[in-house]
Design a protein around this motif. Structure first.
Motif, PDB file in Angstrom:
ATOM      1  N   MET A 126      49.542  31.615  41.389  1.00 16.94           N
ATOM      2  CA  MET A 126      47.932  32.008  41.233  1.00 16.94           C
ATOM      3  C   MET A 126      47.855  33.296  40.476  1.00 16.94           C
ATOM      4  O   MET A 126      48.791  34.282  40.704  1.00 16.94           O
ATOM      5  CB  MET A 126      47.029  32.007  42.349  1.00 16.94           C
ATOM      6  CG  MET A 126      45.668  32.331  42.257  1.00 16.94           C
ATOM      7  SD  MET A 126      44.606  30.937  41.316  1.00 16.94           S
ATOM      8  CE  MET A 126      44.944  30.009  42.538  1.00 16.94           C
ATOM      9  N   LEU A 127      46.881  33.317  39.221  1.00 19.37           N
ATOM     10  CA  LEU A 127      46.709  34.777  38.767  1.00 19.37           C
ATOM     11  C   LEU A 127      45.414  35.257  38.752  1.00 19.37           C
ATOM     12  O   LEU A 127      44.298  34.392  38.371  1.00 19.37           O
ATOM     13  CB  LEU A 127      47.069  34.439  37.180  1.00 19.37           C
ATOM     14  CG  LEU A 127      47.234  35.589  36.375  1.00 19.37           C
ATOM     15  CD1 LEU A 127      47.848  35.389  34.958  1.00 19.37           C
ATOM     16  CD2 LEU A 127      45.597  36.195  35.700  1.00 19.37           C
ATOM     17  N   ILE A 128      44.992  36.175  39.302  1.00 18.77           N
ATOM     18  CA  ILE A 128      43.874  36.847  39.509  1.00 18.77           C
ATOM     19  C   ILE A 128      43.806  38.241  38.868  1.00 18.77           C
ATOM     20  O   ILE A 128      44.485  38.894  39.597  1.00 18.77           O
ATOM     21  CB  ILE A 128      43.342  36.903  40.807  1.00 18.77           C
ATOM     22  CG1 ILE A 128      43.224  35.399  41.490  1.00 18.77           C
ATOM     23  CG2 ILE A 128      41.924  37.391  41.183  1.00 18.77           C
ATOM     24  CD1 ILE A 128      42.968  35.419  43.148  1.00 18.77           C
ATOM     25  N   ALA A 129      43.040  38.368  37.955  1.00 17.19           N
ATOM     26  CA  ALA A 129      42.841  39.725  37.232  1.00 17.19           C
ATOM     27  C   ALA A 129      41.535  40.296  37.308  1.00 17.19           C
ATOM     28  O   ALA A 129      40.721  39.442  37.219  1.00 17.19           O
ATOM     29  CB  ALA A 129      43.280  39.636  35.852  1.00 17.19           C
ATOM     30  N   GLY A 130      41.311  41.569  37.503  1.00 17.43           N
ATOM     31  CA  GLY A 130      40.241  42.162  37.744  1.00 17.43           C
ATOM     32  C   GLY A 130      39.740  43.564  37.145  1.00 17.43           C
ATOM     33  O   GLY A 130      40.943  44.175  36.974  1.00 17.43           O
ATOM     34  N   PHE A 131      38.694  43.746  36.809  1.00 18.97           N
ATOM     35  CA  PHE A 131      38.526  45.074  36.250  1.00 18.97           C
ATOM     36  C   PHE A 131      36.939  45.353  36.496  1.00 18.97           C
ATOM     37  O   PHE A 131      36.120  44.607  36.568  1.00 18.97           O
ATOM     38  CB  PHE A 131      38.758  45.165  34.714  1.00 18.97           C
ATOM     39  CG  PHE A 131      37.841  44.163  33.800  1.00 18.97           C
ATOM     40  CD1 PHE A 131      36.773  44.604  33.253  1.00 18.97           C
ATOM     41  CD2 PHE A 131      38.353  43.119  33.516  1.00 18.97           C
ATOM     42  CE1 PHE A 131      35.869  43.693  32.598  1.00 18.97           C
ATOM     43  CE2 PHE A 131      37.643  42.046  33.012  1.00 18.97           C
ATOM     44  CZ  PHE A 131      36.350  42.331  32.216  1.00 18.97           C
ATOM     45  N   PRO A 132      36.651  46.698  36.682  1.00 18.76           N
ATOM     46  CA  PRO A 132      35.386  47.152  36.975  1.00 18.76           C
ATOM     47  C   PRO A 132      34.614  47.295  35.475  1.00 18.76           C
ATOM     48  O   PRO A 132      34.940  47.988  34.641  1.00 18.76           O
ATOM     49  CB  PRO A 132      35.384  48.368  37.557  1.00 18.76           C
ATOM     50  CG  PRO A 132      36.685  49.056  37.170  1.00 18.76           C
ATOM     51  CD  PRO A 132      37.761  47.849  36.840  1.00 18.76           C
ATOM     52  N   ALA A 133      33.435  46.427  35.357  1.00 20.13           N
ATOM     53  CA  ALA A 133      32.698  46.584  34.079  1.00 20.13           C
ATOM     54  C   ALA A 133      31.493  47.410  33.985  1.00 20.13           C
ATOM     55  O   ALA A 133      30.795  47.375  34.910  1.00 20.13           O
ATOM     56  CB  ALA A 133      32.485  45.200  33.812  1.00 20.13           C
ATOM     57  N   GLY A 134      31.203  48.345  32.803  1.00 20.68           N
ATOM     58  CA  GLY A 134      29.974  49.104  32.662  1.00 20.68           C
ATOM     59  C   GLY A 134      29.934  50.129  33.583  1.00 20.68           C
ATOM     60  O   GLY A 134      30.686  50.432  34.520  1.00 20.68           O
ATOM     61  N   SER A 135      28.586  50.681  33.385  1.00 14.76           N
ATOM     62  CA  SER A 135      28.195  51.804  34.182  1.00 14.76           C
ATOM     63  C   SER A 135      27.922  51.596  35.880  1.00 14.76           C
ATOM     64  O   SER A 135      28.097  52.431  36.536  1.00 14.76           O
ATOM     65  CB  SER A 135      26.843  52.331  33.628  1.00 14.76           C
ATOM     66  OG  SER A 135      25.956  51.381  33.781  1.00 14.76           O
ATOM     67  N   PHE A 136      27.971  50.111  35.894  1.00 19.67           N
ATOM     68  CA  PHE A 136      27.565  49.725  37.374  1.00 19.67           C
ATOM     69  C   PHE A 136      28.992  49.623  37.980  1.00 19.67           C
ATOM     70  O   PHE A 136      28.876  49.180  39.341  1.00 19.67           O
ATOM     71  CB  PHE A 136      26.946  48.305  37.481  1.00 19.67           C
ATOM     72  CG  PHE A 136      25.569  48.558  36.670  1.00 19.67           C
ATOM     73  CD1 PHE A 136      24.281  49.114  37.367  1.00 19.67           C
ATOM     74  CD2 PHE A 136      25.354  47.903  35.586  1.00 19.67           C
ATOM     75  CE1 PHE A 136      23.225  49.277  36.801  1.00 19.67           C
ATOM     76  CE2 PHE A 136      24.096  48.086  35.050  1.00 19.67           C
ATOM     77  CZ  PHE A 136      22.682  48.680  35.488  1.00 19.67           C
ATOM     78  N   THR A 182      30.922  46.994  38.001  1.00 21.25           N
ATOM     79  CA  THR A 182      30.823  45.798  38.664  1.00 21.25           C
ATOM     80  C   THR A 182      32.048  44.858  38.355  1.00 21.25           C
ATOM     81  O   THR A 182      32.653  44.763  37.279  1.00 21.25           O
ATOM     82  CB  THR A 182      29.581  44.660  38.302  1.00 21.25           C
ATOM     83  OG1 THR A 182      28.498  45.542  38.326  1.00 21.25           O
ATOM     84  CG2 THR A 182      29.688  43.387  38.674  1.00 21.25           C
ATOM     85  N   ASN A 183      32.845  44.509  39.457  1.00 23.34           N
ATOM     86  CA  ASN A 183      34.118  43.694  39.354  1.00 23.34           C
ATOM     87  C   ASN A 183      33.910  42.369  38.615  1.00 23.34           C
ATOM     88  O   ASN A 183      33.240  41.466  39.156  1.00 23.34           O
ATOM     89  CB  ASN A 183      34.653  43.709  40.908  1.00 23.34           C
ATOM     90  CG  ASN A 183      35.288  44.845  41.416  1.00 23.34           C
ATOM     91  OD1 ASN A 183      35.627  45.672  40.689  1.00 23.34           O
ATOM     92  ND2 ASN A 183      35.076  44.861  42.542  1.00 23.34           N
ATOM     93  N   CYS A 184      34.585  42.437  37.602  1.00 27.71           N
ATOM     94  CA  CYS A 184      34.646  41.049  36.878  1.00 27.71           C
ATOM     95  C   CYS A 184      35.971  40.249  37.027  1.00 27.71           C
ATOM     96  O   CYS A 184      37.322  41.055  36.933  1.00 27.71           O
ATOM     97  CB  CYS A 184      34.483  41.180  35.235  1.00 27.71           C
ATOM     98  SG  CYS A 184      34.817  39.695  34.309  1.00 27.71           S
ATOM     99  N   TYR A 185      36.158  39.177  37.361  1.00 24.52           N
ATOM    100  CA  TYR A 185      37.379  38.466  37.763  1.00 24.52           C
ATOM    101  C   TYR A 185      37.710  37.310  36.622  1.00 24.52           C
ATOM    102  O   TYR A 185      37.076  36.647  36.131  1.00 24.52           O
ATOM    103  CB  TYR A 185      37.469  38.125  39.096  1.00 24.52           C
ATOM    104  CG  TYR A 185      37.389  39.017  40.240  1.00 24.52           C
ATOM    105  CD1 TYR A 185      38.388  39.971  40.562  1.00 24.52           C
ATOM    106  CD2 TYR A 185      36.062  39.181  40.589  1.00 24.52           C
ATOM    107  CE1 TYR A 185      38.102  40.728  41.412  1.00 24.52           C
ATOM    108  CE2 TYR A 185      36.087  40.320  41.912  1.00 24.52           C
ATOM    109  CZ  TYR A 185      36.859  40.945  42.167  1.00 24.52           C
ATOM    110  OH  TYR A 185      36.539  42.100  43.004  1.00 24.52           O
ATOM    111  N   VAL A 186      39.185  37.491  36.507  1.00 24.42           N
ATOM    112  CA  VAL A 186      39.445  36.262  35.598  1.00 24.42           C
ATOM    113  C   VAL A 186      40.508  35.333  36.669  1.00 24.42           C
ATOM    114  O   VAL A 186      41.507  35.912  37.091  1.00 24.42           O
ATOM    115  CB  VAL A 186      40.307  36.741  34.430  1.00 24.42           C
ATOM    116  CG1 VAL A 186      40.826  35.458  33.684  1.00 24.42           C
ATOM    117  CG2 VAL A 186      39.385  37.408  33.675  1.00 24.42           C
ATOM    118  N   VAL A 187      40.521  34.122  36.712  1.00 21.76           N
ATOM    119  CA  VAL A 187      41.103  33.209  37.835  1.00 21.76           C
ATOM    120  C   VAL A 187      41.766  32.146  37.108  1.00 21.76           C
ATOM    121  O   VAL A 187      41.170  31.174  36.279  1.00 21.76           O
ATOM    122  CB  VAL A 187      40.231  32.941  38.851  1.00 21.76           C
ATOM    123  CG1 VAL A 187      40.913  32.477  39.974  1.00 21.76           C
ATOM    124  CG2 VAL A 187      39.495  33.772  39.265  1.00 21.76           C
ATOM    125  N   ALA A 188      43.273  32.046  37.384  1.00 25.54           N
ATOM    126  CA  ALA A 188      43.781  30.853  36.638  1.00 25.54           C
ATOM    127  C   ALA A 188      45.048  30.627  37.615  1.00 25.54           C
ATOM    128  O   ALA A 188      45.504  31.180  38.284  1.00 25.54           O
ATOM    129  CB  ALA A 188      44.414  31.336  35.233  1.00 25.54           C
TER     130      ALA A 188
END
Length: 231
Positions: free
Chosen positions: A1-11, A13-19
């Motif tokens: 399982m691959l889960i990559a995440g990063f905080p986006a923008g001034s808020f 907010t965690n964005c995740y990519v799941v594969a």
């Protein structure tokens, strides 16, 4: 399982990519403000092909980049029907002051392909099965997404703004309700195994066991006033 995440923008907010693995299809969870550049980098790095965008709820910090991401990749967006109108009018989910601060001529539109989530649905996407749990309280249409445990990984829950490390989502914006979020926590979080990994909409990851032991909002005696975390 691959889960990559990063905080986006001034808020942040965690964005995740799941594969299932690098070089495969993937799903994107909550592409927020200015998420496109970092998202493209993650997709290139791991050689991933998006097949869907999943939205935990309709607040602007979680859906800001949904339409451009879906449009560029020709993929559908999945959101609960109670929050669908926020895709084209995110101001409905904000206070008047926040709307005035954020919207300086900005306009939002739905992606061409929007599909609606329901409680208990199992989404079979990118070779994975994600269970949808409707968990209102932060917004009327808030949901979480769960991946089942395997031999390699424990259960995983993408909690949006339902549950954070040490806190929970705020309930003082339109569509929020404190008793309702407590019921959602009791119904959707507390029954999960302690080793369930919680990947929240803001801040660091945690586990259900850690939150069960230390999070005051999961305690049996609920506080009298709601918290103030998250947009």
């Amino acid at each position: 399982m691959l889960i990559a995440g990063f905080p986006a923008g001034s808020f942040q907010t965690n964005c995740y990519v799941v594969a299932p693995a690098a070089g495969e299809e993937c799903v994107i969870v909550d592409p927020g403000q200015n998420a496109v550049g970092d998202l493209d980098e993650v997709l290139r790095e791991h050689r991933l092909k998006p097949v869907a965008v999943l939205v935990t709820h309709g607040h602007i910090d979680h859906m800001w980049s949904v339409a451009p991401v879906c449009g560029a990749r020709d993929v559908p967006a999945w959101i609960h029907p109670e929050d669908r109108d926020l895709l084209s009018d995110p101001g409905k989910g904000l206070s008047l002051t926040t709307r005035q601060q954020l919207f300086g001529g900005l306009t939002f539109t739905e992606p061409d392909d929007v599909r609606e989530l329901s409680d208990g649905a199992v989404l079979k996407l990118a070779g994975m099965e994600l269970t949808v749990d409707h968990a209102p309280g932060h917004t009327r249409g808030s949901v979480t997404f769960r991946l089942p445990a395997t031999d390699e990984i424990p259960h995983v829950m993408f909690s949006g703004d339902l549950l954070f490390a040490g806190s929970i989502g705020r309930t003082d914006l339109p569509g929020g309700d404190y008793p309702t979020i407590l019921r959602s926590l009791a119904d959707k979080c507390l029954p999960l195994p302690d080793d369930t990994v919680v990947l929240p909409g803001h801040g660091p990851q945690t586990t259900i066991g850690q939150e069960r032991a230390t999070n005051p909002y999961l305690a049996e005696a609920a506080p009298h006033a709601g918290p103030g975390r998250g947009l």
